[in-house]
Design a protein around this motif. Structure first.
Motif, PDB file in Angstrom:
ATOM      1  N   GLY A   1       0.809  -1.274  -0.036  1.00  0.00           N
ATOM      2  CA  GLY A   1       0.027   0.151  -0.045  1.00  0.00           C
ATOM      3  C   GLY A   1       0.844   1.140   0.044  1.00  0.00           C
ATOM      4  N   ALA A   2       1.899   1.102   0.820  1.00  0.00           N
ATOM      5  CA  ALA A   2       2.554   2.366   0.881  1.00  0.00           C
ATOM      6  C   ALA A   2       3.601   2.618  -0.308  1.00  0.00           C
ATOM      7  CB  ALA A   2       3.480   2.455   2.199  1.00  0.00           C
ATOM      8  N   LEU A   3       4.135   1.508  -0.868  1.00  0.00           N
ATOM      9  CA  LEU A   3       4.886   1.458  -1.935  1.00  0.00           C
ATOM     10  C   LEU A   3       4.363   2.019  -3.341  1.00  0.00           C
ATOM     11  CD1 LEU A   3       6.910  -2.004  -1.431  1.00  0.00           C
ATOM     12  CD2 LEU A   3       7.940   0.635  -1.355  1.00  0.00           C
ATOM     13  N   ASN A   4       3.003   1.567  -3.139  1.00  0.00           N
ATOM     14  CA  ASN A   4       2.245   2.001  -4.475  1.00  0.00           C
ATOM     15  C   ASN A   4       1.307   3.316  -4.240  1.00  0.00           C
ATOM     16  OD1 ASN A   4       2.765  -0.039  -6.456  1.00  0.00           O
ATOM     17  ND2 ASN A   4       2.514  -1.227  -4.545  1.00  0.00           N
ATOM     18  N   LEU A   5       1.473   4.169  -3.050  1.00  0.00           N
ATOM     19  CA  LEU A   5       0.708   5.294  -2.812  1.00  0.00           C
ATOM     20  C   LEU A   5       0.689   6.283  -3.823  1.00  0.00           C
ATOM     21  CD1 LEU A   5      -1.067   6.461  -0.456  1.00  0.00           C
ATOM     22  CD2 LEU A   5       0.870   7.420   0.364  1.00  0.00           C
TER      23      LEU A   5
ATOM     24  N   PRO B   1      12.511   2.187   1.630  1.00  0.00           N
ATOM     25  CA  PRO B   1      13.679   2.829   2.288  1.00  0.00           C
ATOM     26  C   PRO B   1      13.484   2.975   3.891  1.00  0.00           C
ATOM     27  CG  PRO B   1      12.023   4.493   1.172  1.00  0.00           C
ATOM     28  CD  PRO B   1      11.655   2.975   0.865  1.00  0.00           C
ATOM     29  N   GLY B   2      14.506   3.491   4.462  1.00  0.00           N
ATOM     30  CA  GLY B   2      14.272   3.740   5.886  1.00  0.00           C
ATOM     31  C   GLY B   2      13.716   5.179   5.873  1.00  0.00           C
ATOM     32  N   TRP B   3      13.475   5.765   7.111  1.00  0.00           N
ATOM     33  CA  TRP B   3      13.090   7.050   7.697  1.00  0.00           C
ATOM     34  C   TRP B   3      14.256   7.671   8.482  1.00  0.00           C
ATOM     35  CZ3 TRP B   3       8.936   7.319  12.084  1.00  0.00           C
ATOM     36  CH2 TRP B   3       8.731   8.751  12.316  1.00  0.00           C
TER      37      TRP B   3
ATOM     38  N   GLY C   1       8.815   5.734   6.386  1.00  0.00           N
ATOM     39  CA  GLY C   1       9.947   5.733   5.473  1.00  0.00           C
ATOM     40  C   GLY C   1       9.762   5.961   3.847  1.00  0.00           C
ATOM     41  N   ILE C   2       8.588   5.164   3.420  1.00  0.00           N
ATOM     42  CA  ILE C   2       8.136   4.888   2.410  1.00  0.00           C
ATOM     43  C   ILE C   2       7.256   6.487   1.982  1.00  0.00           C
ATOM     44  CG2 ILE C   2       6.866   3.872   0.448  1.00  0.00           C
ATOM     45  CD1 ILE C   2       7.386   1.458   2.280  1.00  0.00           C
ATOM     46  N   LEU C   3       6.334   6.686   3.091  1.00  0.00           N
ATOM     47  CA  LEU C   3       5.825   7.998   2.763  1.00  0.00           C
ATOM     48  C   LEU C   3       6.664   9.052   2.472  1.00  0.00           C
ATOM     49  CD1 LEU C   3       2.964   7.050   5.569  1.00  0.00           C
ATOM     50  CD2 LEU C   3       2.880   6.652   3.012  1.00  0.00           C
TER      51      LEU C   3
ATOM     52  N   TYR D   1       6.430  11.908  -0.199  1.00  0.00           N
ATOM     53  CA  TYR D   1       5.905  13.144   0.300  1.00  0.00           C
ATOM     54  C   TYR D   1       7.041  13.908   1.334  1.00  0.00           C
ATOM     55  CZ  TYR D   1       1.422  11.998  -1.404  1.00  0.00           C
ATOM     56  OH  TYR D   1       0.168  11.726  -2.047  1.00  0.00           O
ATOM     57  N   PRO D   2       8.265  14.444   0.822  1.00  0.00           N
ATOM     58  CA  PRO D   2       9.179  14.764   1.509  1.00  0.00           C
ATOM     59  C   PRO D   2       9.056  15.984   2.388  1.00  0.00           C
ATOM     60  CG  PRO D   2       9.718  15.115  -0.853  1.00  0.00           C
ATOM     61  CD  PRO D   2       8.583  14.369  -0.811  1.00  0.00           C
ATOM     62  N   HIS D   3       7.982  16.576   2.027  1.00  0.00           N
ATOM     63  CA  HIS D   3       7.683  17.869   2.958  1.00  0.00           C
ATOM     64  C   HIS D   3       7.060  17.298   4.387  1.00  0.00           C
ATOM     65  CE1 HIS D   3       3.717  16.799   1.052  1.00  0.00           C
ATOM     66  NE2 HIS D   3       3.294  17.830   2.212  1.00  0.00           N
ATOM     67  N   LEU D   4       6.560  16.217   4.487  1.00  0.00           N
ATOM     68  CA  LEU D   4       5.922  15.867   5.490  1.00  0.00           C
ATOM     69  C   LEU D   4       6.723  15.620   6.779  1.00  0.00           C
ATOM     70  CD1 LEU D   4       3.889  12.792   4.448  1.00  0.00           C
ATOM     71  CD2 LEU D   4       2.931  15.208   5.201  1.00  0.00           C
TER      72      LEU D   4
END
Length: 488
Positions: A152-156, A399-401, A437-439, A443-446
């Motif tokens: 789900g996250a990978l294909n968000l 990816p990691g966070w 990490g995926i999100l 969405y790098p601004h989060l």
């Protein structure tokens, strides 16, 4: 079913959790729950939509006067780990989860509870329903297939979410907040190995290694727990002295759960069976001593089979080579972090292992705070199992966070935690694959944090949640959302 949950507090949260318990939702089978949540959203007057993968988003406008507050995304995953005790009949695609309360904790009867991440999802639904909560613009993001592939996250969908702050409610420790997590990847090993028929002088025995606790392959990997695959391979290696040949093997059911049980059939000379059984009993004693109180339930049983096996055993050379490779494979903690004290940096879980009709399949889950270390560990598997002619592929990488200890969201959470509970939380980095990490990569601004109630035994039938921690979690979540509603 589970009517007793309606008597627990906070009632809003537990009522929604009852719905989750009563709705089967193993990974890949979340459609029925999605439909229920969409109908509920319609009844509540909430907007809802899905992306192309099927991830569900619910939206609620800001309270009057809070329209300029930063948008908050409340995030959790709908699926749960499907694990049942051996001998406990349960169809996770059809049967509800049966729960009970004991000593201040909620348990399930013989199965995983689904508090991971059901209580986070229930809390999000309670936030959306709470008529007294003052809040800014809210989005609820419910992802799919987190427990099996992070699919789900990978294909968000990108450019879909509107908020600037994200609260991931998929953590499992009271008094802690997470600001970073490991990345990971699945390593799949497959091979067709040569076999040869049993001879008249061979006897087939079946070995069952059971009674281990199991656990989460990330959060629990550093604990003194046994891995059933690692241990049964060790037992099988000890039988090479008796010219034993491996026929079949089944160990573990999920790559992100530390295996609790493993089973194997071997063929060996009939006149060596008694000596082999004595050797196995002796090794059981040794393993129990090594595991100590960390995993004291280990049991190894042996049964002589009277009927011919359904498959041929591996050739002796193939059996020896396979067990050698499995014995040498990385398993458990590989390295602790040099920068974050007490945190595992890199690990591997030998999660699912099978041998049927000479066909080997292994699924291992590699995790690390460094993406480069995941690649290196996967390459070790390719190098090792390439020696026996196996095909190795790496899939479902995520990816990691990277931690952000200076984020404004974290500062707000710490202040609210201190005001409510008299102390600031522990700020942690988790050795597990949170979707953050995926999100964050999409969405790098989060600005993100993760927190939740106290859950123990996740990914195993020992999973349980402390009732008092759920009340604390809910109080903290409500207060944090109200604090964020005053920000501009």
């Amino acid at each position: 079913m589970n009517a007793h949950l309606d008597a627990l507090e906070p009632s809003l949260v537990w009522r929604h959790f009852r719905t989750l318990c009563n709705t089967p939702r193993p990974s890949g089978h979340e459609a029925a729950l999605v439909a229920i949540l969409e109908s509920w959203a319609d009844a509540q007057g909430l907007a809802h939509d899905r992306d192309s993968f099927g991830n569900l988003r619910l939206r609620k406008p800001a309270s009057p006067g809070c329209e300029q507050a930063p948008g908050v995304v409340l995030q959790g995953h709908l699926d749960m780990v499907a694990q049942a005790n051996s001998g406990h009949a349960h169809d996770f695609t059809r049967d509800p989860i049966s729960t009970y309360v004991a000593d201040g904790w909620l348990h399930a009867d013989g199965t995983t509870l689904g508090a991971d991440n059901g209580l986070g999802v229930a809390a999000i639904l309670a936030v959306l329903e709470d008529p007294d909560l003052r809040h800014g613009p809210l989005e609820a993001l419910f992802t799919l297939e987190e427990e099996t592939s992070m699919g789900g996250a990978l294909n968000l969908a990108e450019s879909w979410l509107e908020g600037s702050l994200l609260l991931n409610l998929d953590s499992e420790d009271r008094g802690q907040v997470y600001i970073g997590c490991a990345g990971g990847a699945d390593v799949e090993v497959d091979a067709q190995l040569p076999s040869a028929a049993t001879s008249d002088h061979e006897q087939v025995i079946e070995i069952a290694l059971t009674g281990l606790k199991g656990g989460h392959s990330g959060a629990d990997i550093h604990k003194p727990l046994g891995n059933a695959n690692r241990l049964l391979v060790r037992v099988l290696r000890s039988l090479e002295a008796f010219d034993a040949r491996l026929i079949s093997y089944h160990g573990g059911t999920l790559r992100n759960a530390i295996p609790r049980e493993a089973f194997a059939q071997v063929a060996l000379p009939a006149d060596e069976v008694d000596a082999a059984m004595v050797a196995i009993a002796g090794l059981e004693t040794i393993l129990l001593r090594e595991l100590g109180s960390g995993d004291s339930g280990l049991s190894i049983s042996v049964q002589r089979l009277t009927e011919a096996p359904e498959a041929e055993p591996l050739t002796l050379d193939a059996s020896v080579m396979l067990l050698a490779a499995l014995h040498a494979a990385p398993c458990g903690v590989e390295r602790m972090s040099a920068d974050v004290p007490g945190v595992v940096e890199t690990s591997n879980n030998l999660g699912v292992l099978s041998l049927e009709n000479g066909r080997l399949h292994l699924c291992a889950l590699v995790r690390s705070l460094h993406d480069s270390a995941v690649v290196a560990m996967a390459d070790r598997f390719q190098a090792l199992f390439g020696l026996i002619g196996a095909r190795v592929k790496v899939e479902n990488g995520y990816p990691g966070w990277a931690p952000n200890p200076n984020g404004e969201l974290l500062a707000t959470f710490n202040a609210r935690h201190a005001a409510l509970l008299g102390r600031e939380p522990e700020v942690k980095v988790i050795h597990a694959g949170l979707e953050c990490g995926i999100l964050g990569s999409k969405y790098p601004h989060l600005d993100m944090i993760s927190f939740g109630p106290l859950i123990r035994g996740a990914h195993s039938p020992d999973e349980r949640v402390e009732l008092a921690s759920v009340e604390e979690f809910w109080t903290l979540l409500r207060a944090l959302i109200e604090d964020l509603a005053t920000q501009r």
